[in-house]
Design an enzyme around this catalytic site. Structure first.
Site, mmCIF file in Angstrom:
data_model
loop_
_atom_site.group_PDB
_atom_site.id
_atom_site.type_symbol
_atom_site.label_atom_id
_atom_site.label_comp_id
_atom_site.label_asym_id
_atom_site.label_seq_id
_atom_site.Cartn_x
_atom_site.Cartn_y
_atom_site.Cartn_z
ATOM 1 N N ASN A 486 1.053 -1.410 0.193
ATOM 2 C CA ASN A 486 0.158 0.175 0.275
ATOM 3 C C ASN A 486 0.943 1.127 -0.214
ATOM 4 O O ASN A 486 1.394 1.948 1.120
ATOM 5 C CB ASN A 486 -0.828 -0.183 1.202
ATOM 6 C CG ASN A 486 -1.839 1.004 1.458
ATOM 7 O OD1 ASN A 486 -2.028 2.359 0.552
ATOM 8 N ND2 ASN A 486 -3.574 1.101 1.886
ATOM 9 N N ASP A 487 0.938 2.211 -0.837
ATOM 10 C CA ASP A 487 2.087 3.195 -1.658
ATOM 11 C C ASP A 487 1.470 4.306 -0.738
ATOM 12 O O ASP A 487 2.290 4.906 -0.579
ATOM 13 C CB ASP A 487 2.232 3.447 -2.876
ATOM 14 C CG ASP A 487 3.300 2.572 -3.528
ATOM 15 O OD1 ASP A 487 4.015 2.462 -3.303
ATOM 16 O OD2 ASP A 487 2.471 1.840 -5.264
ATOM 17 N N CYS A 488 0.276 4.059 0.241
ATOM 18 C CA CYS A 488 -0.155 5.403 0.340
ATOM 19 C C CYS A 488 -0.413 5.124 1.820
ATOM 20 O O CYS A 488 -0.483 5.797 2.704
ATOM 21 C CB CYS A 488 -1.880 5.329 0.295
ATOM 22 S SG CYS A 488 -1.721 5.669 -1.722
ATOM 23 N N GLN A 503 5.945 9.717 -0.888
ATOM 24 C CA GLN A 503 6.913 8.234 -1.176
ATOM 25 C C GLN A 503 8.005 8.571 -0.994
ATOM 26 O O GLN A 503 8.713 7.498 0.021
ATOM 27 C CB GLN A 503 6.671 7.557 -2.383
ATOM 28 C CG GLN A 503 5.334 6.603 -2.723
ATOM 29 C CD GLN A 503 3.809 7.424 -2.931
ATOM 30 O OE1 GLN A 503 3.648 7.931 -3.751
ATOM 31 N NE2 GLN A 503 2.949 6.691 -2.182
#
Ligand code: BGC
Ligand code: NOJ
Length: 814
Positions: A486-488, A503
């Site tokens: 989950n990049d967020c 990021q």
């Protein structure tokens, strides 16, 4: 299933669009090898060679008004009217319109006032050229004198520079034209460092041409009112600077009932070792001329088209299913596999949502994509695996992205995503199971920061496992770094600056934030690696991996169980994320899926409880939302996830990729109804309200807005998403249960009890297995009997066929 805009033609493997004003442009991809085209249902899109950023041949204006501007346009002038068979850009009303998106080709048919024009766009296998087979028919009662103008807008290859650096680009444009050959050559920068040019040619005699956009379109005009077609005559413009375009003028006279077929060819040409110039200042064009000449030969275009069809038929013949659910069947047989191949070719680079300049190939993305294309193109998957592993550093860190043209890793979006390396274990094991090729494990890949070091791929897997072991936090759970899958979820970011990327913000060096999702993924990876070692006969190593699994499992069960589900993470302050104690974001999907898949909660009832909680709190008619309750305010300690409005993307949107893990988790618990229900909620073919859904009905979307959003059920980011590979795995291996194993295919279905059975044709290591499964007792799974070519076999594994072309397998569940 039919909707207002179109329907599937399953037999032809096409999606048929019956009106051009779709809720969004509906996209298809052309190309199999190196040259690719994006082509929408109104012929919009662009063409590039290998790298959508560095070798873009034609221009596209992303997020223009209308969205889908510039494409493969053909203007038809009939008397005083000008129209386009694909409707755009003139949008002149059509008497007939049909777009058929097929595999590797798009066919658009438009008709008006007794004339029909069919454009069929495709890229012949092995050729760096896009062919537009064009048929013009007189279907009326009067003879017709028609004038056609083709149109492409050339891009100066480096797409970012092309759309930003006008002080230079307005001065460098160059073309050469050979009108007698119907050939327009876009030669910008050829005079200096480029060894390539773009050819836009026509196989039929032309009566004029234009190469200056200002001349063809007019400085104050839009493409819908382009000067030349409306004025009625090409100007013979030769572009010097500004914006070179390619336009042929053709004059046709057609008697009633008559038709004419010819082709336009858009090609990327490198002259190679030949002298670069044929005269001072004039590009050598031998290869370009030869290419065009090839397509002038009778039958050549149709032969090339047949080759595209043969390519795809061969590819898809390796997996075909027939199950009682028509959506699952059609998606599996055609579009899901096509989408998987698109992710192989394009990763996340070029789509309607990705501009082709933003992202290279993602490390985690490509490793997961491989799970969906390894059965289609095992040889190319092998190379991809090695390329990916080659971007890992000696300490296990991975470059998050790499450039397809150079295969070099880049740090454009930073590093320290502490899940990245683990996906390599999954992809490697999937490759070996599919192919039986253990030699790949010994390939001397080496590490990106120690050139020439030559450590094997297997060494990389150990390095990956060791990396997680070394990076654990206060609860013994894996650290999260900048983010996990989950990049967020940016637990070390604390960003208060609008101008920085979530990021890359924040320093992870002293981080304590832990990810339960990585814990689950690590559990899964340890099991995969242990099974691989057992296959290699290395029991000690397998036992060591079992030990790692047990140790992490203990940490998960001790510190990650929240009472009714698995916690998602611990933040930098040691507070739980995705827990009942949180005021928003109490439950997340990823940790439920991965903990269950990794083997947690199996003998203490937690696995089932976690999935029931998913069903109770996260499952909706549009799919499983990522988190509940959605975040309503920005939490600096959680990062980008809380930056999205409630109900979209990672903040409680249905992030389809993660739904597939729940499908698989339900399968692991033997719940076929739940598994299928989970799948169908996100299945594009099963969407009934297309005006709300908006995206293509034939490919999965990354995200469908959840109930918290303003427009629940609206899909975004179709085509290039990890959903493609994982849905394929969840259907083929989860629900239908045809699982590649080291020693043969295993049959382990998990189907709804009311399915009477299903069939699968599966090519595996050179043999085609015709598998028929029957379900006389109405169960979900469990193999009661299995026979191979009529002979009973114990257990649920089909022994590897020795030399047979086709093997028939009968399975009875019970
Ligand atoms: C998106 C993520 C994506 C990331 C890539 C975010 O804005 O929400 O889905 O993975 O950007 O950098
Ligand atoms: C899309 C990215 O491509 C992928 O790497 C990421 O895992 C998901 N978004 C979830 O954030």
């Amino acid at each position: 299933m039919e909707n207002t805009y179109g329907n599937f033609d399953d037999a032809a493997r096409e999606y048929v669009i019956t009106r051009p004003d779709t809720p969004l442009p509906w996209l298809n991809y052309l190309g199999q090898d190196d040259l690719f085209g994006l082509c929408t249902n109104t012929a919009g899109g662009y063409t590039f060679w290998r790298d959508a950023r560095l070798r873009r041949l034609t221009r596209y204006r992303y997020n223009d008004v209308p969205y889908d501007s510039v494409g493969r346009y053909l203007y038809v002038r009939d008397g005083d009217t000008v129209w386009n068979p694909g409707w755009k850009p003139t949008k002149a009303p059509l008497d007939r319109y049909e777009c058929r998106h097929g595999l590797g080709y798009t066919r658009i048919l438009g008709g008006r006032n007794g004339v029909e024009v069919e454009l069929l766009f495709f890229v012949p296998p092995g050729e760096d050229a896009e062919v537009w087979r064009t048929t013009v028919r007189n279907v009326g009662a009067e003879a017709k004198d028609l004038r056609l103008h083709s149109y492409v807008e050339f891009c100066f290859y480096e797409a970012l520079n092309d759309m930003t650096n006008f002080q230079r680009t307005y001065s460098i444009g160059e073309v050469e034209v050979e009108p007698e050959d119907g050939a327009i050559y876009h030669t910008t920068e050829y005079r200096e460092r480029r060894g390539h040019y773009t050819l836009f040619g026509c196989t039929r005699e032309i009566s004029g041409f234009d190469t200056s956009r200002d001349a063809f379109v007019g400085v104050h005009n839009g493409l819908h009112e382009a000067a030349v077609p409306f004025a009625g005559a090409a100007t013979g413009s030769v572009a010097h600077g500004w914006n070179p375009v390619g336009s042929h003028q053709l004059d046709l006279r057609l008697e009633p009932g008559a038709e004419e077929t010819f082709a336009f060819v858009l090609a990327y040409v490198e002259e190679g070792d030949a002298p670069k110039f044929e005269r001072p200042g004039v590009a050598a064009k031998e290869r370009g001329r030869a290419l065009l000449a090839r397509y002038r030969e009778r039958g050549a275009v149709d032969e090339a088209l047949t080759a595209v069809r043969t390519f795809w038929d061969g590819l898809l013949s390796g997996f075909q299913a027939d199950c009682p659910d028509p959506h699952a069947t059609r998606m599996l047989n055609t579009w899901n596999q096509a989408q998987c191949l698109a992710t192989f070719n394009l990763s996340r680079s070029a789509s309607f949502y990705e501009t082709g300049i933003g992202r290279g190939m993602g490390f985690r993305d490509s490793n997961q994509d491989l799970l969906g294309f390894v059965h289609l193109i095992p040889d190319r998957a092998r190379q991809r695996l090695l390329d990916l592993a080659g971007t890992q550093l000696a300490d296990g860190t991975c470059f998050h992205q790499y450039q397809p043209l150079t295969k070099q890793g880049n740090a454009a979006v930073g590093g320290d995503f502490y899940d990245d390396h683990l996906w390599l274990v999954l992809s490697t094991c999937a490759y070996v199971k599919e192919t039986g090729d253990v030699s790949v494990l010994d390939e001397p890949v080496g590490y990106a920061d120690t050139p020439g070091s030559g450590e094997s791929l297997l060494h990389h897997l150990e390095t990956s496992i060791a990396y997680t072991l070394r990076h654990r936090g206060p609860h013994g759970l894996p650290l999260i770094g900048h983010a996990d899958w989950n990049d967020c979820l940016n637990l070390n970011c604390f960003s208060t600056e609008p101008d920085e990327s979530f990021q890359t913000a924040g320093d992870v060096a002293g981080s304590r934030a832990e990810s339960v999702m990585i814990a689950g993924l690590y559990l899964y990876a340890c099991r995969e690696a242990a099974a691989l070692y057992r296959h290699l006969g290395r029991e000690d190593d397998a036992a060591r991996l079992d030990g790692h699994h047990a140790e992490m499992l203990a940490a998960v069960e001790a510190h990650a169980w929240d009472g009714d589900w698995y916690v998602r993470a611990y933040d930098a302050a040691g507070e739980p994320v995705g827990s009942h104690v949180c005021d928003e974001g109490k439950i997340f999907v990823e940790s439920q899926g991965w903990c269950v898949l990794g083997g947690a909660g199996r003998d203490n009832g937690r696995a089932r409880r976690a999935l029931e909680s998913v069903h109770e709190y996260l499952f909706t008619e549009h799919g499983i939302v990522l988190v509940q309750p959605a975040y309503t305010r920005y939490h600096a300690e959680l990062g980008e996830i809380t930056s999205y409005p409630p109900g979209v993307k990672e903040n409680a949107g249905v992030f389809c990729h993660s739904n597939t893990w729940i499908t698989l988790a339900w399968c692991a618990l033997g719940e076929g109804e739940r598994a299928l229900e989970t799948y169908l909620a996100i299945c594009p073919s099963a969407q009934e309200d297309v005006d709300t859904y908006r995206a293509e009905p034939y490919v999965y979307a990354q995200m469908i807005a959840g109930p918290d959003a303003t427009v629940p059920g609206e899909a975004k980011n179709s085509w290039l998403t990890g959903t493609a590979a994982w849905t394929f795995v969840s259907l083929a291996q989860g629900i239908l249960g045809v699982k590649p194993g080291y020693d043969g295919l295993e049959i382990d279905p998990c189907i709804p009890r009311d399915w009477p059975g299903f069939r699968v044709t599966r090519r595996f290591r050179g043999t085609v297995y015709e598998i028929a499964v029957s379900n006389p007792d109405g169960v979900s799974g469990g193999v009661r009997s299995l026979s191979v070519d009529g002979l009973p076999v114990d257990g649920n594994r089909i022994p590897l066929a020795t030399g047979a072309d086709t093997v028939s397998v009968d399975v009875v569940l019970g």
